[in-house]
Write a protein that holds these residues in place. Structure first.
Motif, PDB file in Angstrom:
ATOM      1  N   VAL A  14      15.683  89.082  42.204  1.00 17.24           N
ATOM      2  CA  VAL A  14      14.706  89.638  42.450  1.00 17.24           C
ATOM      3  C   VAL A  14      13.698  89.814  41.399  1.00 17.24           C
ATOM      4  O   VAL A  14      14.223  90.441  39.992  1.00 17.24           O
ATOM      5  CB  VAL A  14      14.461  91.059  42.962  1.00 17.24           C
ATOM      6  N   LYS A  15      12.275  89.189  41.254  1.00 15.54           N
ATOM      7  CA  LYS A  15      11.920  88.915  40.096  1.00 15.54           C
ATOM      8  C   LYS A  15      12.980  88.426  38.836  1.00 15.54           C
ATOM      9  O   LYS A  15      13.859  87.415  38.849  1.00 15.54           O
ATOM     10  CB  LYS A  15      11.518  90.577  39.156  1.00 15.54           C
ATOM     11  N   ARG A 176       4.249 102.369  38.649  1.00 19.38           N
ATOM     12  CA  ARG A 176       4.119 100.623  38.291  1.00 19.38           C
ATOM     13  C   ARG A 176       3.519 100.744  36.942  1.00 19.38           C
ATOM     14  O   ARG A 176       3.649 100.689  35.674  1.00 19.38           O
ATOM     15  CB  ARG A 176       3.577 100.031  39.529  1.00 19.38           C
ATOM     16  N   LEU A 184      11.861  97.213  38.137  1.00 14.59           N
ATOM     17  CA  LEU A 184      12.154  96.848  39.703  1.00 14.59           C
ATOM     18  C   LEU A 184      11.412  97.930  40.380  1.00 14.59           C
ATOM     19  O   LEU A 184      11.502  99.533  40.129  1.00 14.59           O
ATOM     20  CB  LEU A 184      13.002  96.477  40.726  1.00 14.59           C
ATOM     21  N   VAL A 210       3.271  96.394  49.494  1.00 12.93           N
ATOM     22  CA  VAL A 210       3.466  95.340  48.490  1.00 12.93           C
ATOM     23  C   VAL A 210       2.413  94.790  47.834  1.00 12.93           C
ATOM     24  O   VAL A 210       2.344  94.256  46.060  1.00 12.93           O
ATOM     25  CB  VAL A 210       4.075  94.222  48.844  1.00 12.93           C
ATOM     26  N   ASP A 215       8.503  95.974  45.261  1.00 11.16           N
ATOM     27  CA  ASP A 215       9.792  94.897  44.810  1.00 11.16           C
ATOM     28  C   ASP A 215      10.046  94.033  45.996  1.00 11.16           C
ATOM     29  O   ASP A 215      10.919  93.725  45.965  1.00 11.16           O
ATOM     30  CB  ASP A 215       9.968  94.311  43.361  1.00 11.16           C
ATOM     31  N   VAL A 239       9.102  90.293  50.030  1.00 12.01           N
ATOM     32  CA  VAL A 239       9.635  91.214  49.486  1.00 12.01           C
ATOM     33  C   VAL A 239      11.063  91.459  49.605  1.00 12.01           C
ATOM     34  O   VAL A 239      11.361  91.780  50.736  1.00 12.01           O
ATOM     35  CB  VAL A 239       9.674  92.351  48.929  1.00 12.01           C
TER      36      VAL A 239
END
Ligand SMILES: Cc1cc2nc3c(=O)[nH]c(=O)nc-3n(C[C@H](O)[C@H](O)[C@H](O)COP(=O)(O)O)c2cc1C
Ligand code: SF4
Length: 314
Positions: A14-15, A176, A184, A210, A215, A239
């Motif tokens: 994930v990323k 964020r 994440l 999203v 994420d 995701v």
């Protein structure tokens, strides 16, 4: 029992992060204190038991930077990382000392809520957490904003769906900002609430979450019995989705992954009963698992008494 458990042990990218397997410890209030010796021991032991990610229990966003310092939290992260798991933490809404409903909050308090989420996420990032998760589920305050039966506001935070989504989205974008781009961002949401909102509303919300930078979608039904079939529709947003509810039944967990209902499974009470559940499953030692019998006596029961959670099966 002879089953192929390898789907549970497939890493997930994930990323920039690799979650080493598909098992997540969901947030569970312990009443132990998260940075106390008892808390570090609890989370360290669970990480060492083999889960891929530990989500530390819900902590009110305004406690960060006060009794929860970067230094204290960094010790918690270290205990989890030492066990081999990624470390995330759930951020509970601010209660302003009075357990308000959405309609009770002043505009200035709504602003304060987002400010606290941003600051909390920043402190978590500084402490080394790999992710944070606003708690938008289970009928608590953020979830109440989403629910037409709980949200009596007449301003831009209440009424039509677009407005009822706003609090969750603003908290998400604040988190964020605090977290930075690389770490994440998870969001926990209850997909359906009987008599209040349905799946379509939640899917609309998930799409926006999203877009806002979430994420991982942590889809947690109001009842554990509903489990991962409610997670499946949320996989369309590209995701990973966590499915939760009775996943300590190995066949149920495997079905969730192999039938494409979820990308990750969270094991809650099963891990209270036996922190070594992942390790024992990997090694096929099914007979040695200390099974959760769903009595709720010393986990939820102790929680409601305000004492440290335990398990009747220890
Ligand atoms: C003692 C206890 C505390 C919990 N605390 C939280 C919490 O802080 N935040 C949250 O989102 N869910 C919380 N939950 C719900 C779990 O994360 C999980 O969704 C639920 O236990 C269902 O999974 P299970 O059937 O594997 O136990 C808690 C559950 C238990 C048993
Ligand atoms: S106290 Fe009961 S429900 Fe809670 S984890 Fe133990 S066996 Fe499961």
């Amino acid at each position: 029992m002879s089953v192929d458990v390898t789907p549970l042990f497939k890493p997930l990218q994930v990323k920039g992060y690799t979650i080493p397997n598909r098992m997540v410890m969901p947030p569970m209030a312990t009443n132990r204190g998260i940075v106390s010796d008892a808390g570090l021991g609890w989370y360290g032991e669970h990480a060492a038991g083999g889960v891929g990610m530990v989500i530390v229990e819900a902590v009110a966003a305004d406690r960060f930077g006060k009794e929860l310092t970067v230094e204290g939290l960094a010790a918690l992260v270290k205990a989890i990382h030492r066990g081999g798991a990624l470390a995330a933490i759930q951020l509970f809404p601010v209660m302003f000392g009075r357990n308000p409903k959405p309609g009770d909050l002043e505009p200035v308090e709504i602003h304060e809520m987002t400010r606290h989420y941003e600051a909390a996420a920043r402190i978590c990032a500084e402490a080394g957490f790999d992710g944070v998760e606003p708690h938008g589920a289970h009928g608590f305050l953020l979830n109440q904003f989403f629910s037409p039966t709980d949200n009596a506001r007449r301003d831009k935070f209440g009424g039509e769906l677009e407005n009822r989504m706003r609090m969750g989205l603003e908290v998400t974008s604040a988190a964020r900002r605090g977290l930075g781009d690389d770490r994440l961002l998870l969001y926990r949401h209850t997909p359906v609430q009987e008599g209040s909102y349905g799946l379509d509303d939640s899917l609309g919300f998930a799409a926006r979450l999203v877009q806002e930078g979430v994420d991982v979608l942590d889809i947690s039904p109001a009842s554990a019995e509903a489990a991962a079939d409610l997670a499946e529709p949320f996989r369309r947003f590209g995701v990973p989705v966590i499915g939760v509810g009775l996943m300590d039944e190995v066949e149920r967990a495997l079905a969730a992954l192999t039938l494409g209902r979820a990308d990750l499974i969270a094991v809650g009470r099963g891990l209270i009963a036996d922190p070594l559940w992942p390790q024992k499953v990997r090694e096929g030692r099914f007979d040695e698992i200390v099974n959760c019998i769903r009595c709720d006596e010393k986990c939820y029961g102790n929680l409601s008494k305000g004492i440290a959670i335990e398990c009747t099966q220890w």
